[in-house]
Each structure stands twice: as C-alpha cells, then as structure tokens.
Scaffold this active site. Structure first.
Site, PDB file in Angstrom:
ATOM      1  N   CYS A 106       1.231  -1.117   0.053  1.00 17.66           N
ATOM      2  CA  CYS A 106       0.003  -0.015  -0.072  1.00 17.66           C
ATOM      3  C   CYS A 106       0.672   1.058  -0.276  1.00 17.66           C
ATOM      4  O   CYS A 106       1.879   1.278   0.888  1.00 17.66           O
ATOM      5  CB  CYS A 106      -1.001   0.051   1.213  1.00 17.66           C
ATOM      6  N   HIS A 148      -9.290  -4.131  -2.078  1.00 17.18           N
ATOM      7  CA  HIS A 148      -8.335  -3.214  -1.219  1.00 17.18           C
ATOM      8  C   HIS A 148      -8.421  -1.775  -1.432  1.00 17.18           C
ATOM      9  O   HIS A 148      -8.312  -0.745  -0.040  1.00 17.18           O
ATOM     10  CB  HIS A 148      -6.475  -3.001  -1.835  1.00 17.18           C
ATOM     11  N   GLU A 149      -9.129  -1.244  -2.324  1.00 15.12           N
ATOM     12  CA  GLU A 149      -8.956   0.362  -2.816  1.00 15.12           C
ATOM     13  C   GLU A 149     -10.790   0.365  -1.906  1.00 15.12           C
ATOM     14  O   GLU A 149     -10.864   1.718  -1.049  1.00 15.12           O
ATOM     15  CB  GLU A 149      -9.237   0.382  -3.713  1.00 15.12           C
ATOM     16  N   HIS A 152     -10.154   1.081   1.960  1.00 17.05           N
ATOM     17  CA  HIS A 152      -9.611   2.735   1.906  1.00 17.05           C
ATOM     18  C   HIS A 152     -10.667   3.519   2.005  1.00 17.05           C
ATOM     19  O   HIS A 152     -10.839   3.878   2.816  1.00 17.05           O
ATOM     20  CB  HIS A 152      -8.838   3.144   1.370  1.00 17.05           C
TER      21      HIS A 152
END
Length: 180
Positions: A106, A148-149, A152
């Site tokens: 990341c 993953h995004e 966030h």
C-alpha cells in the site's frame, strides 16, 4: 473537499493518519465533473508512486472514489494490464465463496507487504465521471485491487485483513517473489 488539488499538492497519507480510518462520504452526481481535476491529479500521484490503485482517502480526501490501474511496474512486476479506471461510489454486489491469499502492499504503508485473503471473483457497480453506472465482474489481481481500494473507503487497510505472521518487509517480500 479541496477544489484546487493538483499532483503537487497531493500528499499520500501514511498509516496513523486518522483519515485512513474514516468511512468516506458518498459523492453526488453533481460533484463528479466538478472534481475532475482532482481525479486527474489522483491518477498522476498513483502513477508517480508505481501504484496499481489509489483511493481518495489516501490523499486526505474522504470521498468514495478510487482508481484501479493494474499494470506491470517495479512494485507489481506480474500485474495484468488494464486501463486506469476511475470508480465513483463503488460497491461489491456479489462475492464468491472462493478466496485467494496473495501479496499486497500500500502506498500509505511503505516498506511493508502482507499475504491477504480476498474473494477471487466479485461483481461490482460504480459510476463513471460522466455519471454512467457500470456493473461488471472482476477476478484475480483486478478483484484484489478493487477490494483493497474499497477497504480504504471503509476505514480499513490491508494489514487489518492479514494474519500478523504474514507481514513482511519489502526486502523480504522481494526475496520471496524472486525465488523459483
């Protein structure tokens, strides 16, 4: 939201910055075109750092937007090619029961990699900058980037999903992936 964001003014938030733990706010369709210069700067910042994805909270903008841009680079030499894709108000509408454990890193947590278990296939929806709704399926590395995004946007980082015994420094990660 900063209306004058440019690549020079964007700074990648590092682990420990409270914005990485916030739940990002949805965007209205009226905001899409207004934020176009910010999204351009976001993509440039991602490419500058050899990322394959970046979420708005990573540059201290708590909005539900990210870019998925898989391509081989020094951080991910085996990444498949795809055009950078801006995804506004993204969500997963279905996820497979099958999971795959693979490496993640990341831009907000430099120098650390971990093995993370993710859904191998997902169905997603998101809006384009023009306000068009897109529904599509993703698999493998592209699905991993999306998940993953999306984390966030929900105040999570990849380490939250990894077992503590699966954390590696960048040096050890590079040794492992270079072994036959």
């Amino acid at each position: 939201m900063k209306r004058t964001s440019t690549m020079e003014t964007l700074t990648i938030a590092q682990l420990g910055n409270p914005i990485l733990r916030e739940h990002a706010s949805p965007l209205s369709a009226a905001q899409y075109q207004e934020l176009a210069p910010f999204f351009t700067a976001l993509q440039q910042k991602m490419l500058e750092h050899n990322g394959v994805g970046i979420a708005a909270p990573q540059v201290s903008e708590s909005i539900r937007a990210f870019i998925v841009a898989s391509c081989p680079n020094p951080r991910y030499p085996d990444a498949p090619m795809m055009e950078p894709t801006l995804m506004l108000n993204p969500e997963i509408t279905w996820a497979s029961d099958s999971m795959e454990k693979d490496w993640e890193g990341c831009l907000s947590i430099p120098g650390i990699r971990a093995l993370v278990n993710r859904h191998s296939h997902i169905e997603v929806r998101y809006d384009t900058l023009e306000g068009k709704e897109v529904k599509t399926q993703m698999e493998g590395f592209i699905a991993r980037i999306f998940q993953h995004e999306l984390d966030h946007l929900n105040g999570l980082v990849f380490l939250d999903r990894a077992e503590k015994t699966d954390y590696y420094t960048e040096v050890e990660y590079l040794k492992r992936i270079s072994q036959p």
